[in-house]
Design an enzyme around this catalytic site. Structure first.
Site, mmCIF file in Angstrom:
data_model
loop_
_atom_site.group_PDB
_atom_site.id
_atom_site.type_symbol
_atom_site.label_atom_id
_atom_site.label_comp_id
_atom_site.label_asym_id
_atom_site.label_seq_id
_atom_site.Cartn_x
_atom_site.Cartn_y
_atom_site.Cartn_z
ATOM 1 N N GLY A 44 0.840 -1.198 0.000
ATOM 2 C CA GLY A 44 0.000 0.000 0.000
ATOM 3 C C GLY A 44 0.877 1.251 0.000
ATOM 4 C CB THR A 45 4.041 2.006 1.788
ATOM 5 O OG1 THR A 45 3.474 1.768 3.081
ATOM 6 C CG2 THR A 45 5.038 3.139 1.874
ATOM 7 C CD GLN A 77 -7.057 -0.070 7.461
ATOM 8 O OE1 GLN A 77 -7.897 -0.917 7.802
ATOM 9 N NE2 GLN A 77 -5.786 -0.173 7.800
ATOM 10 C CB SER A 112 -2.167 -2.896 1.274
ATOM 11 O OG SER A 112 -1.238 -3.707 1.941
ATOM 12 C CG HIS A 130 -0.589 -6.455 5.040
ATOM 13 N ND1 HIS A 130 -0.707 -6.083 6.364
ATOM 14 C CD2 HIS A 130 -0.116 -5.362 4.402
ATOM 15 C CE1 HIS A 130 -0.308 -4.820 6.502
ATOM 16 N NE2 HIS A 130 0.050 -4.371 5.324
ATOM 17 C CB THR A 174 11.433 -10.623 -11.106
ATOM 18 O OG1 THR A 174 12.539 -10.362 -11.949
ATOM 19 C CG2 THR A 174 10.909 -12.032 -11.335
ATOM 20 C CB CYS A 176 2.765 3.141 11.005
ATOM 21 S SG CYS A 176 1.821 2.065 9.953
HETATM 22 N N1 PLP Z 1 -2.682 3.272 3.881
HETATM 23 C C1 PLP Z 1 -3.456 2.917 4.910
HETATM 24 C C2 PLP Z 1 -4.764 3.597 5.104
HETATM 25 C C3 PLP Z 1 -3.046 1.900 5.778
HETATM 26 O O1 PLP Z 1 -3.828 1.546 6.799
HETATM 27 C C4 PLP Z 1 -1.804 1.261 5.551
HETATM 28 C C5 PLP Z 1 -1.296 0.243 6.486
HETATM 29 O O2 PLP Z 1 -1.489 0.321 7.684
HETATM 30 C C6 PLP Z 1 -1.035 1.664 4.438
HETATM 31 C C7 PLP Z 1 -1.503 2.679 3.620
HETATM 32 C C8 PLP Z 1 0.279 1.026 4.120
HETATM 33 O O3 PLP Z 1 0.094 -0.249 3.564
HETATM 34 P P1 PLP Z 1 1.305 -1.307 3.556
HETATM 35 O O4 PLP Z 1 1.419 -1.831 4.949
HETATM 36 O O5 PLP Z 1 0.880 -2.359 2.585
HETATM 37 O O6 PLP Z 1 2.521 -0.589 3.113
#
Ligand code: PLP
Length: 386
Positions: free
Chosen positions: A69-70, A177, A197, A199, A235, A323
């Site tokens: 997601g990041t 989310q 994302s 996970h 890859t 985080c």
């Molecule tokens: N954006 C939101 C709203 C999230 O809750 C998160 C993860 O907590 C992320 C981005 C980041 O995702 P990832 O953990 O896959 O980098």
């Protein structure tokens, strides 16, 4: 163990694990090769892309796999900013975004871009009028999340999209989310870019995707080989991609039924906590929130100490976001909805999945009042209260 931290990450489901397993064992071919072992990987990737596109109702060609997601957030924001610099250098976002968005915007400020960080209302929702007022001639991008990871507030994505389209501004939404919790139909939304994302919905960690609407002008984040039609080289993580495809298929089926169940758990928890524990504040909107999200502040105590007590009883929950935990700063989201530092420190987030049961919530409601009472007894803030 009782797991109430599904917004931090989720367990890989058995079906997802079974779908991935062959690609970790015998089907290890590089998807860019021409022999059958490689072609099988390519087919698996394209099948997963179709599943993601079906879940979001868009064209498979508009889905690009990333590592997280990041990464998707970084790519969407930096990619659009740099590719459209000639049109303007102004970006609009909100003050309650995930750090993947906020810190990307901070980085862009250092590169000469200007960013407006919109405030939110007390319920954690962006006011559409304020979005409108923030738009300038040189605005090139609006990035507002679909739903907040801490307090669950759901943003007016449909209205923001309409506004952005009218003003010819790209609109990115971080839906990390929201996937699996809210029914998202991209054919009905004016969204140009959407991050997700794996996970967060029972796929493995380290796999994500970015939806990029056809025709969007965007630079690469990574430079390298020709994978993902040259837009996202590296890859391919075939097991991750296959898992993401399977997981999104499962997460988006029976979404209404799942929603109702999660709301039942959420409402039972909120009602029980508010009734049994005095000096408690519910954070976020009572209704416009993610179905499985509870976020409360218990005055006079520290969220971390609640987590340790719950952990001793075999329960996983969160305070602030995963985080930011470990840092002494209270959550930027709780400060943005107007809480003072002291109150914001006493937050507890519970995030449910379909695997949670009412019995687990009953157990939490049985033990939590005493945990809070005992922590308050030890709290100088509580003893000094007016
Ligand atoms: N954006 C939101 C709203 C999230 O809750 C998160 C993860 O907590 C992320 C981005 C980041 O995702 P990832 O953990 O896959 O980098």
């Amino acid at each position: 163990m009782i797991y109430f931290d599904n917004a931090a990450t989720t367990k890989i489901s058995k079906d997802v694990l079974d779908s991935i397993s062959p690609y970790l064992k015998e089907q290890y071919g590089n998807a860019s090769t021409i022999y059958s072992l490689g072609r099988e990987s390519r087919e698996a990737i394209e099948e997963a892309r179709e599943k993601v596109a079906k879940a979001l109702n868009c064209n498979p060609k508009e889905i690009y796999f990333t590592n997280s997601g990041t990464e998707s957030d970084n790519w969407a924001i930096k990619g659009v900013a740099f590719a459209n610099k000639d049109k303007g250098e102004h970006i609009i976002t909100s003050s309650i975004e995930h750090h993947a968005v906020l810190h990307t915007c901070k980085y862009l400020e250092k590169q000469g871009f200007e960013v407006t960080y919109l405030p939110v209302e007390k319920n954690g929702i962006v006011n559409i009028k304020k979005v409108k007022e923030a738009i300038r001639e040189d605005t090139i991008l609006i990035s507002i999340m679909y739903a907040n990871n801490e307090i669950g507030s759901i943003q007016p994505v449909e209205e923001i999209g309409k506004l952005a389209k009218k003003r010819k501004i790209y609109f990115h939404t971080d839906a990390v989310q929201a996937i699996g919790n809210i029914d998202i139909d991209l054919s009905k939304l004016d969204v140009d870019l959407l991050s997700l994302s794996g996970h967060k919905f029972n796929a493995p960690k380290g796999i994500g995707a970015l939806y990029i609407k056809d025709g969007t002008k965007i630079d690469n984040l990574l430079h390298g080989g020709g994978q993902e039609r040259g837009k996202r080289p590296s890859t391919e993580n075939v097991p991750g991609i296959v898992g993401l495809g399977k997981a999104i298929e499962i997460a988006t089926e029976n979404i209404e039924e799942k929603r109702e169940y999660l709301i039942k758990l959420r409402e039972k928890s909120i009602k029980g906590i508010m009734e049994k524990i005095p000096d408690t504040i519910l954070n976020g909107d009572p209704n416009k929130r993610l179905p499985g999200n509870v976020n409360v502040c218990f005055k006079y105590i520290e969220g971390e100490s609640i987590l340790l007590m719950l952990d001793q009883l075999g329960m996983c929950a969160s305070s602030g976001s995963a985080c930011t935990s470990g840092s002494l700063e209270p959550s930027h989201v709780l400060l943005a909805i107007g809480l003072d530092h002291e109150t914001a420190h006493g937050s507890l987030r519970l995030s449910f999945s379909q695997d949670n049961t009412e019995e687990e919530v009953d157990y939490l409601l049985e033990v939590l009042p005493d945990i809070i009472k005992n922590l308050r007894k030890m709290s100088p803030l509580y003893n000094k209260r007016g």
